[in-house]
Design a protein around this motif. Sequence first.
Motif, PDB file in Angstrom:
ATOM      1  N   THR A  70      54.447  34.220  25.846  1.00 27.71           N
ATOM      2  CA  THR A  70      53.088  34.087  25.328  1.00 27.71           C
ATOM      3  C   THR A  70      52.028  34.782  26.162  1.00 27.71           C
ATOM      4  OG1 THR A  70      52.726  32.004  26.509  1.00 27.71           O
ATOM      5  CG2 THR A  70      53.613  31.863  24.259  1.00 27.71           C
ATOM      6  N   MET A  71      52.214  34.842  27.504  1.00 28.83           N
ATOM      7  CA  MET A  71      51.130  35.360  28.332  1.00 28.83           C
ATOM      8  C   MET A  71      51.623  35.940  29.649  1.00 28.83           C
ATOM      9  SD  MET A  71      50.808  33.124  31.128  1.00 28.83           S
ATOM     10  CE  MET A  71      49.180  33.507  31.682  1.00 28.83           C
ATOM     11  N   TYR A  72      50.730  36.700  30.270  1.00 22.41           N
ATOM     12  CA  TYR A  72      50.939  37.169  31.637  1.00 22.41           C
ATOM     13  C   TYR A  72      49.613  37.124  32.379  1.00 22.41           C
ATOM     14  CZ  TYR A  72      48.959  41.665  30.139  1.00 22.41           C
ATOM     15  OH  TYR A  72      48.126  42.639  29.637  1.00 22.41           O
ATOM     16  N   TRP A  73      49.696  37.016  33.694  1.00 21.18           N
ATOM     17  CA  TRP A  73      48.540  37.040  34.583  1.00 21.18           C
ATOM     18  C   TRP A  73      48.701  38.262  35.473  1.00 21.18           C
ATOM     19  CZ3 TRP A  73      44.030  34.543  35.157  1.00 21.18           C
ATOM     20  CH2 TRP A  73      43.360  34.656  36.377  1.00 21.18           C
ATOM     21  N   LEU A  74      47.788  39.203  35.352  1.00 16.93           N
ATOM     22  CA  LEU A  74      47.787  40.417  36.171  1.00 16.93           C
ATOM     23  C   LEU A  74      46.977  40.138  37.425  1.00 16.93           C
ATOM     24  CD1 LEU A  74      48.373  43.463  36.530  1.00 16.93           C
ATOM     25  CD2 LEU A  74      46.320  43.901  35.154  1.00 16.93           C
ATOM     26  N   CYS A  75      47.566  40.380  38.587  1.00 22.13           N
ATOM     27  CA  CYS A  75      46.873  40.022  39.828  1.00 22.13           C
ATOM     28  C   CYS A  75      47.279  40.935  40.980  1.00 22.13           C
ATOM     29  CB  CYS A  75      47.155  38.567  40.182  1.00 22.13           C
ATOM     30  SG  CYS A  75      48.896  38.109  40.228  1.00 22.13           S
ATOM     31  N   ASP A  76      46.549  40.784  42.072  1.00 20.23           N
ATOM     32  CA  ASP A  76      46.830  41.498  43.324  1.00 20.23           C
ATOM     33  C   ASP A  76      46.901  43.014  43.145  1.00 20.23           C
ATOM     34  OD1 ASP A  76      46.836  39.052  44.554  1.00 20.23           O
ATOM     35  OD2 ASP A  76      49.010  38.869  44.651  1.00 20.23           O
ATOM     36  N   VAL A  77      46.076  43.545  42.264  1.00 20.54           N
ATOM     37  CA  VAL A  77      46.069  44.985  42.005  1.00 20.54           C
ATOM     38  C   VAL A  77      45.281  45.676  43.115  1.00 20.54           C
ATOM     39  CG1 VAL A  77      45.386  46.806  40.393  1.00 20.54           C
ATOM     40  CG2 VAL A  77      46.159  44.581  39.513  1.00 20.54           C
ATOM     41  N   PHE A  78      45.896  46.682  43.743  1.00 16.03           N
ATOM     42  CA  PHE A  78      45.151  47.485  44.709  1.00 16.03           C
ATOM     43  C   PHE A  78      45.707  48.904  44.782  1.00 16.03           C
ATOM     44  CE2 PHE A  78      48.451  45.845  47.622  1.00 16.03           C
ATOM     45  CZ  PHE A  78      48.810  46.993  48.324  1.00 16.03           C
ATOM     46  N   ILE A  79      44.826  49.813  45.152  1.00 10.91           N
ATOM     47  CA  ILE A  79      45.173  51.197  45.458  1.00 10.91           C
ATOM     48  C   ILE A  79      44.698  51.450  46.887  1.00 10.91           C
ATOM     49  CG2 ILE A  79      44.829  53.645  44.879  1.00 10.91           C
ATOM     50  CD1 ILE A  79      46.354  52.060  42.701  1.00 10.91           C
ATOM     51  N   ASP A  80      45.545  52.033  47.702  1.00 14.66           N
ATOM     52  CA  ASP A  80      45.189  52.382  49.072  1.00 14.66           C
ATOM     53  C   ASP A  80      43.879  53.167  49.073  1.00 14.66           C
ATOM     54  OD1 ASP A  80      45.145  54.362  51.389  1.00 14.66           O
ATOM     55  OD2 ASP A  80      46.888  53.176  51.968  1.00 14.66           O
ATOM     56  N   GLU A  81      43.010  52.844  50.014  1.00 15.35           N
ATOM     57  CA  GLU A  81      41.691  53.475  50.086  1.00 15.35           C
ATOM     58  C   GLU A  81      41.771  55.003  50.101  1.00 15.35           C
ATOM     59  OE1 GLU A  81      42.789  51.024  52.077  1.00 15.35           O
ATOM     60  OE2 GLU A  81      41.319  49.400  52.063  1.00 15.35           O
ATOM     61  N   ASN A  82      42.798  55.558  50.713  1.00 12.62           N
ATOM     62  CA  ASN A  82      42.946  57.014  50.818  1.00 12.62           C
ATOM     63  C   ASN A  82      43.378  57.679  49.514  1.00 12.62           C
ATOM     64  OD1 ASN A  82      42.304  57.077  53.634  1.00 12.62           O
ATOM     65  ND2 ASN A  82      44.368  56.310  54.043  1.00 12.62           N
ATOM     66  N   TYR A  83      43.724  56.885  48.502  1.00 10.19           N
ATOM     67  CA  TYR A  83      44.222  57.428  47.235  1.00 10.19           C
ATOM     68  C   TYR A  83      43.365  57.012  46.048  1.00 10.19           C
ATOM     69  CZ  TYR A  83      48.271  58.844  49.903  1.00 10.19           C
ATOM     70  OH  TYR A  83      49.095  59.445  50.825  1.00 10.19           O
ATOM     71  N   ARG A  84      42.219  56.461  46.304  1.00 12.16           N
ATOM     72  CA  ARG A  84      41.320  56.067  45.219  1.00 12.16           C
ATOM     73  C   ARG A  84      40.635  57.292  44.637  1.00 12.16           C
ATOM     74  NH1 ARG A  84      38.917  50.542  47.848  1.00 12.16           N
ATOM     75  NH2 ARG A  84      40.927  49.471  47.851  1.00 12.16           N
ATOM     76  N   LEU A 108      45.821  37.924  31.047  1.00 16.15           N
ATOM     77  CA  LEU A 108      44.716  37.297  31.762  1.00 16.15           C
ATOM     78  C   LEU A 108      44.600  37.927  33.144  1.00 16.15           C
ATOM     79  CD1 LEU A 108      45.570  33.563  30.994  1.00 16.15           C
ATOM     80  CD2 LEU A 108      43.804  34.935  29.878  1.00 16.15           C
ATOM     81  N   LEU A 109      43.405  37.909  33.688  1.00 18.74           N
ATOM     82  CA  LEU A 109      43.194  38.344  35.062  1.00 18.74           C
ATOM     83  C   LEU A 109      41.867  37.816  35.535  1.00 18.74           C
ATOM     84  CD1 LEU A 109      40.923  40.860  35.284  1.00 18.74           C
ATOM     85  CD2 LEU A 109      42.762  42.086  34.157  1.00 18.74           C
ATOM     86  N   GLY A 110      41.667  37.862  36.827  1.00 20.11           N
ATOM     87  CA  GLY A 110      40.391  37.498  37.414  1.00 20.11           C
ATOM     88  C   GLY A 110      39.904  38.639  38.276  1.00 20.11           C
ATOM     89  N   THR A 111      38.621  38.942  38.195  1.00 19.45           N
ATOM     90  CA  THR A 111      38.041  39.983  39.041  1.00 19.45           C
ATOM     91  C   THR A 111      36.585  39.671  39.317  1.00 19.45           C
ATOM     92  OG1 THR A 111      37.726  42.361  39.348  1.00 19.45           O
ATOM     93  CG2 THR A 111      37.406  41.503  37.117  1.00 19.45           C
ATOM     94  N   LEU A 130      36.953  35.647  34.865  1.00 20.68           N
ATOM     95  CA  LEU A 130      38.132  35.666  34.016  1.00 20.68           C
ATOM     96  C   LEU A 130      38.002  36.717  32.923  1.00 20.68           C
ATOM     97  CD1 LEU A 130      40.860  34.280  33.371  1.00 20.68           C
ATOM     98  CD2 LEU A 130      39.611  32.812  31.802  1.00 20.68           C
ATOM     99  N   MET A 131      39.087  37.419  32.675  1.00 18.18           N
ATOM    100  CA  MET A 131      39.146  38.379  31.565  1.00 18.18           C
ATOM    101  C   MET A 131      40.421  38.103  30.782  1.00 18.18           C
ATOM    102  SD  MET A 131      37.716  41.895  33.270  1.00 18.18           S
ATOM    103  CE  MET A 131      37.193  42.578  31.694  1.00 18.18           C
ATOM    104  N   ARG A 132      40.360  38.392  29.491  1.00 25.03           N
ATOM    105  CA  ARG A 132      41.461  38.099  28.581  1.00 25.03           C
ATOM    106  C   ARG A 132      41.737  39.339  27.723  1.00 25.03           C
ATOM    107  NH1 ARG A 132      42.814  33.089  26.962  1.00 25.03           N
ATOM    108  NH2 ARG A 132      40.854  32.320  27.789  1.00 25.03           N
ATOM    109  N   ARG A 133      42.999  39.564  27.412  1.00 27.60           N
ATOM    110  CA  ARG A 133      43.410  40.677  26.566  1.00 27.60           C
ATOM    111  C   ARG A 133      44.297  40.111  25.466  1.00 27.60           C
ATOM    112  NH1 ARG A 133      47.694  44.611  26.154  1.00 27.60           N
ATOM    113  NH2 ARG A 133      46.870  46.689  25.731  1.00 27.60           N
ATOM    114  N   ALA A 134      43.944  40.353  24.222  1.00 28.37           N
ATOM    115  CA  ALA A 134      44.736  39.851  23.088  1.00 28.37           C
ATOM    116  C   ALA A 134      46.021  40.657  22.953  1.00 28.37           C
ATOM    117  CB  ALA A 134      43.926  39.954  21.796  1.00 28.37           C
ATOM    118  N   PRO A 135      47.075  40.028  22.424  1.00 30.78           N
ATOM    119  CA  PRO A 135      48.311  40.772  22.163  1.00 30.78           C
ATOM    120  C   PRO A 135      48.047  41.950  21.226  1.00 30.78           C
ATOM    121  CG  PRO A 135      48.633  38.420  21.788  1.00 30.78           C
ATOM    122  CD  PRO A 135      47.161  38.640  21.984  1.00 30.78           C
ATOM    123  N   ARG A 136      48.805  43.011  21.366  1.00 24.91           N
ATOM    124  CA  ARG A 136      48.608  44.203  20.546  1.00 24.91           C
ATOM    125  C   ARG A 136      49.848  44.449  19.720  1.00 24.91           C
ATOM    126  NH1 ARG A 136      44.336  47.169  21.633  1.00 24.91           N
ATOM    127  NH2 ARG A 136      45.228  49.186  21.200  1.00 24.91           N
TER     128      ARG A 136
END
Length: 136
Positions: A70-84, A108-111, A130-136
């Motif tokens: 039914t759902m997923y929680w996207l979290c801990d997303v990061f890109i190294d500062e040198n590659y942004r 779902l995710l939080g930012t 909180l942000m939400r994305r409906a199924p596609r």
Amino acid sequence: MEIYYNEYLISDDKERLDLDKVKGYLARSYWANQRSEEKIEKSIEESVCFGIYKDKKQVGFARVVTDDATMYWLCDVFIDENYRGLGLGKYLVETITESERFRKLTGLLGTRDAHELYEQFHFVRDRDRLMRRAPR
């Protein structure tokens, strides 16, 4: 899953993860700086994790917690500062949200500061963080 974006590899193979890099970045982040190394390691063990690599060096990370129904929680997303600024964060989020495994689930995710990034991938604001994305 292993796919290439220019010279960068995106993989969900946990054996490739540089745990010291992930723990170091999360220790500096505003959202995870209170987690112990043991909690970070346990969260990785129990989640679907994605790394971005250039020449075997990890330059990005994302973690997904899911019931696969039914759902997923996207979290801990990061890109190294040198590659942004190279589009890696966008490609990582797109790879996850449009994958066969996750695109039919509610996301779902939080930012605190990246709403515009996630809105590009059909997440909508639901309160301050909180942000939400409906199924596609």
